[in-house]
Design a protein around this motif. Structure first.
Motif, PDB file in Angstrom:
ATOM      1  N   ASP A  51      38.851  42.363  71.611  1.00 41.04           N
ATOM      2  CA  ASP A  51      38.125  41.689  72.689  1.00 41.04           C
ATOM      3  C   ASP A  51      36.702  42.225  72.816  1.00 41.04           C
ATOM      4  OD1 ASP A  51      40.524  40.469  73.060  1.00 41.04           O
ATOM      5  OD2 ASP A  51      40.998  41.469  74.951  1.00 41.04           O
ATOM      6  N   LYS A  52      36.594  43.544  72.772  1.00 41.32           N
ATOM      7  CA  LYS A  52      35.272  44.184  72.887  1.00 41.32           C
ATOM      8  C   LYS A  52      34.412  43.851  71.672  1.00 41.32           C
ATOM      9  CE  LYS A  52      32.396  47.437  74.595  1.00 41.32           C
ATOM     10  NZ  LYS A  52      31.389  47.515  73.556  1.00 41.32           N
ATOM     11  N   GLN A  81      33.033  40.276  71.953  1.00 39.24           N
ATOM     12  CA  GLN A  81      31.957  40.170  72.936  1.00 39.24           C
ATOM     13  C   GLN A  81      30.678  40.804  72.414  1.00 39.24           C
ATOM     14  OE1 GLN A  81      32.242  38.463  76.055  1.00 39.24           O
ATOM     15  NE2 GLN A  81      30.030  38.594  75.656  1.00 39.24           N
ATOM     16  N   ASP A  93      27.118  38.881  71.961  1.00 38.24           N
ATOM     17  CA  ASP A  93      25.898  39.380  72.606  1.00 38.24           C
ATOM     18  C   ASP A  93      24.808  39.674  71.584  1.00 38.24           C
ATOM     19  OD1 ASP A  93      27.207  39.174  75.017  1.00 38.24           O
ATOM     20  OD2 ASP A  93      27.724  41.310  75.142  1.00 38.24           O
ATOM     21  N   THR A 124      35.554  33.615  74.278  1.00 36.32           N
ATOM     22  CA  THR A 124      34.383  34.416  73.882  1.00 36.32           C
ATOM     23  C   THR A 124      33.701  33.834  72.646  1.00 36.32           C
ATOM     24  OG1 THR A 124      35.482  36.381  74.764  1.00 36.32           O
ATOM     25  CG2 THR A 124      33.565  36.726  73.337  1.00 36.32           C
ATOM     26  N   SER A 136      30.490  30.596  72.347  1.00 28.81           N
ATOM     27  CA  SER A 136      29.141  30.933  71.887  1.00 28.81           C
ATOM     28  C   SER A 136      28.610  29.853  70.952  1.00 28.81           C
ATOM     29  CB  SER A 136      29.161  32.274  71.144  1.00 28.81           C
ATOM     30  OG  SER A 136      27.924  32.495  70.491  1.00 28.81           O
TER      31      SER A 136
END
Length: 749
Positions: free
Chosen positions: A441-442, A445, A449, A475, A479
């Motif tokens: 998940d991290k 993201q 970003d 996520t 995008s």
């Protein structure tokens, strides 16, 4: 042996040219020398030397996709009838695009509470688009033309897709439309053009063209993944409007970032190339699924060249020549067109592979490298920077393995930014083989970003078979900057297409701009040598080559043993003797070639033996050729065949007796320039032979390229008059010594 005194040919003006046997002047290969005789008409700037168009008008389809008024002929509101559902959808669509809809039916006063008109002639205004819900649309076509309707759509089936009778009906429909001012979509099409497109999505869009509507459904559904779609053209049987028309139109639309096509059959090869050329000039990628790879075509060819090129081989080569990206599956069509529509121009062609698993990175890197992607080794300074956050025992040279733990904290974003900041890296690919929260998940993201702050391409392969995870659904798919894939293969295919497309368009020069408009002086010589409906003898075929400046050995055609001995003395021993006749395609198999003759007695004996064999086999001869023997070089084949879609095509490949066994050849559709001729050679599996192997000297590649370009000029100028041409072998001598056509075969239409 052939020395260097006989001259070489090149397109490089810095090299000297030695004139040989009526060759073209150096600057005519690319069409810059007109060779127009006094009294000849001035060339048409829109036609090439064979009378084919060099440019095409872009159809104004604005009023098709965004009409102000629409007529539905055969409209219905009776529940349970097929026309009712179609009328309802068209009414919804017309409301959405701001068009006035007028139902047309001879017995209904109203349809869905709208006034209904008995015929097209009774409509209250001139309409832009007529949708024909009729089993036989032909009777109403003339009425539409009289009312100056711009476009019509015919849904009816039962035309060319059903056989000869249906094809005849379709031909009548096409004839009725031709010259009427009306443009027709269909028949055998559907409602895809009138789908509900999402208008809340931003960025460049995909324009979709399909001959089978159902096959476009996966691309259309990508809107639900956030990919914008602007148009859908379901071309059906293409009695009038065809795939090429829509490619040309979409290439001019500012909102279109890529054109995705599903093609079952091309209607007009030349129109397709002109449309692809328009897209290439504007840098708009065209991605296509073209079915029919296994079709070899019904053409029977006597030459080696004809046996090397089936119908799909030519289609594939033509697409590659004009930058059309051909893919095999609908999943590849989705992913590749979506990436090309949305990604910015690459800043570098280097690919960095970043993963939380060394095994994943190694596996992906193997596949990517095998596919031709460049994975640069990161500099020692960059590796040292990455090791500030990644344990020193892990490999960060590329692929980059972070070991997992740095992903879960502040280090993860630092690593991604550092990779993207490397000037060698234009694409970052992160394969995530499965969800591993919270790290995955991290990581997702951080990638999203980072993608927002860079113009470089960031790709993620989400390998989970489930696809319901928030990291994927929210996520990554949320995008517009990250390109997300579900398989390694589709990611690699799309990234390679992305880099290849931008490399292609950066260097693209339209071959139509350089195509010759008027015949060269060589054409006039060649015309006198043509024999309509006949196969030329080797001697006559070589005279045709001479007319275009293609070098042949010293040789003489003789009709007696004594003349053969005299010719051998003039040509110079050792010599080759060959039977020459208009029906001889493969002389070696019949024993009609003798090589390495070194004396007058051998020449006399060979003459008698060759004429005896020809008499026994019933082969008509125009004589026996006594030829200079050429041994040192690489045997190639260069030829011309006719394709039913594209017309003349030029082939080059490895030649000699194994040409049909090796089948190592490349094809192009004229016109093309020197860059494409060189690209043909790069495609050959045996290309290394031209560079020199096992101590052999490098071959004269420049001379080979020149022969290919001269053969192309022949194909363009002689057009349909030249059915086939086969130069095999073309002996390419060591660098600086040229190339010699040792044998030739030609068939005139």
């Amino acid at each position: 042996m052939l020395g260097s005194t006989h001259g070489t040919f090149t397109t490089d003006p810095r090299r000297a040219h030695v004139v040989a046997c009526g060759e073209l002047p150096p600057n005519t290969v690319h069409g810059h020398s007109h060779g127009r005789a006094p009294g000849d008409p001035a060339p048409d700037p829109d036609l090439d030397v064979s009378g084919r168009p060099l440019y095409t008008d872009v159809p104004d389809l604005d009023r098709f996709f965004r009409p102000t008024s629409v007529a539905v002929v055969g409209a219905s509101d009776t529940e349970g009838r097929p026309n009712t559902g179609i009328t309802r959808q068209l009414l919804t669509w017309a409301t959405r695009v701001g068009a006035r809809l007028h139902p047309v039916h001879p017995t209904r006063p109203t349809v869905f509470d709208l006034p209904c008109f008995p015929s097209v002639a009774d409509l209250p205004e001139q309409v832009d688009l007529a949708v024909l819900l009729l089993a036989d649309p032909l009777p109403v076509i003339e009425q539409l033309a009289e009312q100056k309707v711009k476009f019509a759509v015919a849904f009816a089936s039962g035309f060319a897709e059903t056989g000869e009778e249906g094809a005849a009906a379709q031909a009548r429909l096409a004839s009725a439309v031709q010259g009427s001012g009306l443009r027709l979509l269909g028949p055998n099409t559907n409602l895809n053009a009138f789908e509900a497109f999402r208008e809340d999505l931003e960025g460049p869009a995909i324009a979709l063209i399909t001959q089978s509507g159902h096959q476009g459904r996966p691309v259309f559904t990508m809107q639900e993944l956030g990919v914008r779609l602007s148009h859908w053209a379901p071309t059906g049987n293409e009695a009038d409007l065809e795939t090429s028309d829509f490619i040309s139109y979409f290439a001019e639309r500012p909102e279109v970032g890529a054109i995705a096509c599903y093609v079952e059959g091309l209607k007009d090869g030349r129109a397709f190339l002109l449309a692809a050329d328009r897209a290439a000039r504007r840098g708009v990628p065209v991605v296509a699924v073209k079915v029919g790879r296994t079709e070899t075509g019904a053409r029977m060819a006597a030459s080696h060249t004809g046996k090397l090129t089936g119908a799909d081989t030519v289609v594939d080569a033509a697409m590659r020549q004009f930058g059309v990206i051909r893919v095999d599956g609908l999943d590849e069509l989705q992913d590749t067109s979506a990436l090309l529509a949305r990604a910015r121009t690459p800043q570098a062609d280097g690919v960095a592979v970043y993963s939380i698993s060394g095994g994943t990175g190694a596996h992906f890197s193997d596949l990517a490298t095998e596919a031709g992607l460049r994975l640069p080794t990161l500099s020692e300074a960059k590796q040292a920077e990455l090791h500030e956050w990644i344990p020193g025992y892990l490999n960060v040279a590329n692929p980059i393995d972070n070991g997992g733990h740095p992903v879960g904290d502040w280090r993860g974003r630092k690593i991604i930014d550092a990779i993207l900041d490397d000037p060698e890296v234009g694409v970052l690919i992160c394969p995530i083989t499965g969800p591993f929260p919270p790290m995955s998940d991290k990581l997702a993201q951080d990638l999203v970003d980072a993608a927002e702050r860079t113009d470089k391409l960031v790709c993620v392969v989400w390998g989970s078979p489930v696809g319901t995870e928030d990291a994927y659904r929210k996520t990554l798919l949320g995008s517009s900057r990250v390109a997300t894939f579900r398989t390694f293969a589709n990611c690699i295919t799309a990234v390679r297409a992305y880099l290849d497309h931008h490399r292609f368009t950066t260097n693209y020069r339209s071959p139509f701009d350089e195509a010759p408009r008027t015949p060269s002086p060589s054409f006039r010589k060649a015309q006198a040598l043509m024999r309509p409906g006949q196969q030329l003898s080797e001697h006559a075929a070589k005279q045709l080559l001479r007319a275009y400046g293609i070098r042949v050995p010293r040789e003489q055609l003789v009709t007696s043993a004594a003349a053969a001995v005299r010719a051998a003395g003039l040509v110079g021993y050792p010599v080759v003797m060959k039977a020459s006749g208009p029906q001889l395609a493969h002389k070696t198999e019949l024993g009609l070639v003798k090589v390495g003759l070194t004396s007058a007695s051998q020449v006399r004996d060979a003459y008698r033996e060759l004429t005896d064999i020809a008499r026994y086999e019933g082969v008509a001869l125009d004589g026996i050729l006594v030829c200079q023997m050429v041994e040192r070089g690489v045997e190639m084949v260069v030829g011309v065949t006719h394709d039913s879609l594209f017309g003349p095509t030029v082939t080059v490949g490895l030649g000699g007796v194994l040409v049909e066994v090796l089948r190592d050849a490349a094809v192009r559709v004229p016109p093309f320039g020197e860059d494409q001729a060189k690209a043909m050679l790069r495609e050959l599996r045996g290309r290394a032979l031209l560079d020199g192997v096992r101590g052999a000297a490098p071959a004269d590649v420049d001379a080979l390229v020149e022969v290919v370009l001269r053969v192309q000029r022949m194909a363009l100028e002689l057009g349909d008059d030249l059915a086939e041409l086969d130069i095999n072998p073309l002996m390419v001598l060591p660098r600086g010594q040229g190339a010699v056509a040792l044998d030739a075969f030609a068939v005139c239409h």
